[in-house]
Design an enzyme around this catalytic site. Structure first.
Site, mmCIF file in Angstrom:
data_model
loop_
_atom_site.group_PDB
_atom_site.id
_atom_site.type_symbol
_atom_site.label_atom_id
_atom_site.label_comp_id
_atom_site.label_asym_id
_atom_site.label_seq_id
_atom_site.Cartn_x
_atom_site.Cartn_y
_atom_site.Cartn_z
ATOM 1 C CB CYS A 382 -0.871 -0.147 1.378
ATOM 2 S SG CYS A 382 -2.475 1.402 0.561
ATOM 3 C CG HIS A 519 -4.002 -3.213 3.202
ATOM 4 N ND1 HIS A 519 -2.030 -2.677 3.665
ATOM 5 C CD2 HIS A 519 -3.969 -2.389 2.809
ATOM 6 C CE1 HIS A 519 -2.578 -1.346 4.300
ATOM 7 N NE2 HIS A 519 -3.388 -1.128 3.687
ATOM 8 C CD GLU A 521 -1.070 -6.106 5.604
ATOM 9 O OE1 GLU A 521 -0.722 -6.195 4.362
ATOM 10 O OE2 GLU A 521 -1.359 -5.248 5.930
HETATM 11 N N1 GLN Z 1 -1.835 7.021 2.896
HETATM 12 C C1 GLN Z 1 -2.029 5.952 2.060
HETATM 13 C C2 GLN Z 1 -3.217 5.790 1.233
HETATM 14 O O1 GLN Z 1 -4.527 6.782 1.647
HETATM 15 C C3 GLN Z 1 -1.442 5.046 2.256
HETATM 16 C C4 GLN Z 1 -2.881 3.920 2.832
HETATM 17 C C5 GLN Z 1 -2.510 2.390 3.805
HETATM 18 O O2 GLN Z 1 -1.220 2.075 3.413
HETATM 19 N N2 GLN Z 1 -3.283 1.792 3.590
HETATM 20 O O3 GLN Z 1 -3.534 5.852 -0.161
#
Ligand code: GLN
Length: 549
Positions: A382, A519, A521
């Site tokens: 992410c 994500h 995970e």
């Molecule tokens: N801050 C980034 C976004 O909002 C990444 C978010 C995250 O890593 N879950 O896109």
């Protein structure tokens, strides 16, 4: 009304952090090993309506389910230990319960009657539990907090009524307490357990089974004493012994006869448990041939609860590689040009996890640069993917000062940006968001499909053309820069079915460098390690001896 479902309520006493979530997950695993279907629900006493906006420093990770619910991290344990499909009905907070009752009152549903904790709030709680009736054989409900807290009273009252409503053969209360060993006395003490049960009984709940958290197996005499004082059968006093590895919990519970007792008390027929997969898993985790060290470069390094699923997914990735996985948490704020090599020189793989807010961003960019240049395996999740894109744009594609518009609104090259309008493949509708969107309400959340390009690290890992992974972010890759970055050697190995959203990037000329917008995970399980984690650990193991030279 009678259902073909049994209900087990799990409460905790004495103090928090005794492992109620894990205990609930392990009970789920044991029941599944007997061929029963289960689901697990968490009822949280706090007032927040949206667990998604809670501070990870205070509350640990926000776990995301397929349907896009942002939930308590205990749901992660439930999914890792069982096959239960979890979603928005598996986690309710006091705030959500009250919100719903207040909305009903505003709508006039109560016809001007006085709205009270009993029965309106307790009915709402019972109805949220009953959402799972007849969907599985056994519904497990974990009550957050500790007996004696003011906040959990409405939940406890609701589950007390629940037994009266449903009948005694269909409802079971399991209470987790502490039995500490006092070294000066040279013995374990049962008093905290006695008090906790007394407190529970004073609100009308007599526990059927006690799980006693302790550092040693309890003797028959101690069990007899607890049984006498707490009014539970001796064979219903179960030692919940500390374990080295969380995946041992179902086996310890089974050894103590917990699943047999549950089946007997609930009067359900089931086959004998099949615990071989758990035994094999434990064997593999306890005695691996290899060892690898992963550096996690992030912000919440002092509170590893914030990366619960991530840590577990990394351990899972070690299993098929016959490797122990050591985790080193590195505060990205501490990484600078001069010490980057020194700090990262000892690790075999670098992972930049998800995150919000600009603190430590520069250190993360340096970590991605270090991994790219020194051919250290890199896994960006992410925010970690967005960071890798920014680094590549600046230092390889020559787009100096490129950034994510989350961190620099004025950047000339917003390679990561807030997409104003996007077509949501999942719902088939146009979605909008901007900087004014409500916090917590404007993210791309939950499972989304992604097409995987052949001949990439991603394809090697997944061996599939289309995958589904869970998201939780606002910002996206800005496809306006796709061509430019592609020309400079960045591979776009995963995109949404309509090609609008970039989901996976990688660098070909590297042993393993991959960033994903989702994500992974959240979907890794000990019995089914996630393919990306498996391959990241594999690459890190291969890199390890090279580094030593
Ligand atoms: N801050 C980034 C976004 O909002 C990444 C978010 C995250 O890593 N879950 O896109």
């Amino acid at each position: 009304m009678a259902f073909n479902t049994k209900f087990i309520f799990i409460t905790g006493g004495v103090l928090s952090s005794l492992g109620k979530g894990l205990a609930s997950a392990a009970i789920g695993a044991l029941l599944e090993s007997r061929g029963l279907t289960v689901t697990i629900q968490k009822l949280d006493p706090y007032i927040n309506v949206d667990p998604g906006t809670m501070n990870p420093f205070q509350h640990g990770e926000v776990f995301v389910t397929d349907d896009g619910s942002e939930t308590d991290l205990d749901l992660g344990h439930y999914e890792r230990f069982t096959n239960a499909k979890l979603g928005k009905n598996n986690n309710f907070t006091t705030g959500q319960i009250y919100y719903s009752v207040i909305n009903k009152e505003r709508r006039g549903d109560y016809l001007g009657g006085t709205v009270q904790v009993i029965p309106h709030i307790t009915d709402e709680i019972k109805n949220s539990i009953l959402l799972h009736a007849d969907t599985v054989d056994v519904v497990l409900v974990e009550i957050g907090g500790t007996i004696g807290d003011i906040e959990s009273l409405p939940f406890l009252e609701a589950i007390r009524q629940f037994k009266a409503d449903q009948g005694k053969n269909d409802v079971l209360y399991i209470h987790l307490t502490l039995v500490p060993y006092i070294s000066t006395a040279g013995e374990v003490k049962t008093k905290p357990t006695q008090h906790s049960v007394k407190e529970l009984r004073s609100i009308g709940i007599q526990p059927d089974i006690l799980l006693c958290r302790t550092d040693r197996f309890l003797s028959k005499d101690i069990k007899k004493k607890i049984s006498l004082f707490c009014n539970v059968g001796v064979d219903a006093v179960i030692t919940a012994k500390d374990v080295e590895c969380i995946y041992e919990v179902p086996l310890v519970f089974h050894k103590e006869g917990l699943d047999k007792k549950i089946i007997e008390l609930l009067n359900i027929w089931s086959r004998a448990p099949r615990l071989e997969p758990w035994e094999e898993l434990l064997q593999k985790l306890k005695d691996p041939e290899n060892s690898v060290t992963i550096g996690i470069v992030g912000k919440y390094v002092d509170l590893t609860e914030s990366y619960k699923s991530l840590n577990e997914a990394l351990y899972h990735g070690g299993i098929p590689n016959n490797s122990r996985v050591n985790l080193v948490f590195i505060d990205s704020d501490k990484i600078g040009e001069s010490n980057c090599g020194k700090i990262l020189g000892d690790v075999d793989g670098i992972l930049v996890p998800g995150g919000f807010g600009s603190r430590g961003t520069d250190g993360k960019i340096l970590a991605a640069k270090y991994a790219r240049e020194n051919k250290v395996p890199y896994f960006g999740i992410c925010l970690g993917m967005q960071i890798a894109v920014v680094e590549f744009a600046r230092n390889v594609a020559g787009l100096s000062d490129a950034h994510s518009s989350e961190f620099n609104k004025e950047t000339p090259y917003p390679v990561i940006y807030l997409m104003r309008e996007w077509y949501d493949d999942k719902t088939g509708t146009m979605q909008k968001r901007d900087i004014h969107s409500e916090k917590g309400g404007s993210m791309r959340l939950g499972a989304y499909p992604c097409k995987v390009e052949k001949d990439t690290f991603a394809y090697t890992a997944y061996q599939k053309d289309e995958i589904s992974e869970r998201h939780r972010h606002r910002y996206e890759f800005n496809t306006q820069f796709r061509e430019k970055l592609e020309e400079s050697g960045l591979t776009f190995s995963g995109v949404s079915p309509n090609g609008e959203l970039v989901e996976i990037i990688e660098i070909k000329d590297h042993p393993w460098f991959l960033g994903c917008q989702f994500h992974p995970e959240f979907k890794s399980r000990p019995m089914a390690p996630h393919p990306l984690f498996k391959d990241f650990i594999k690459a890190s193991l291969e890199y390890s001896p090279k580094k030593a030279k």
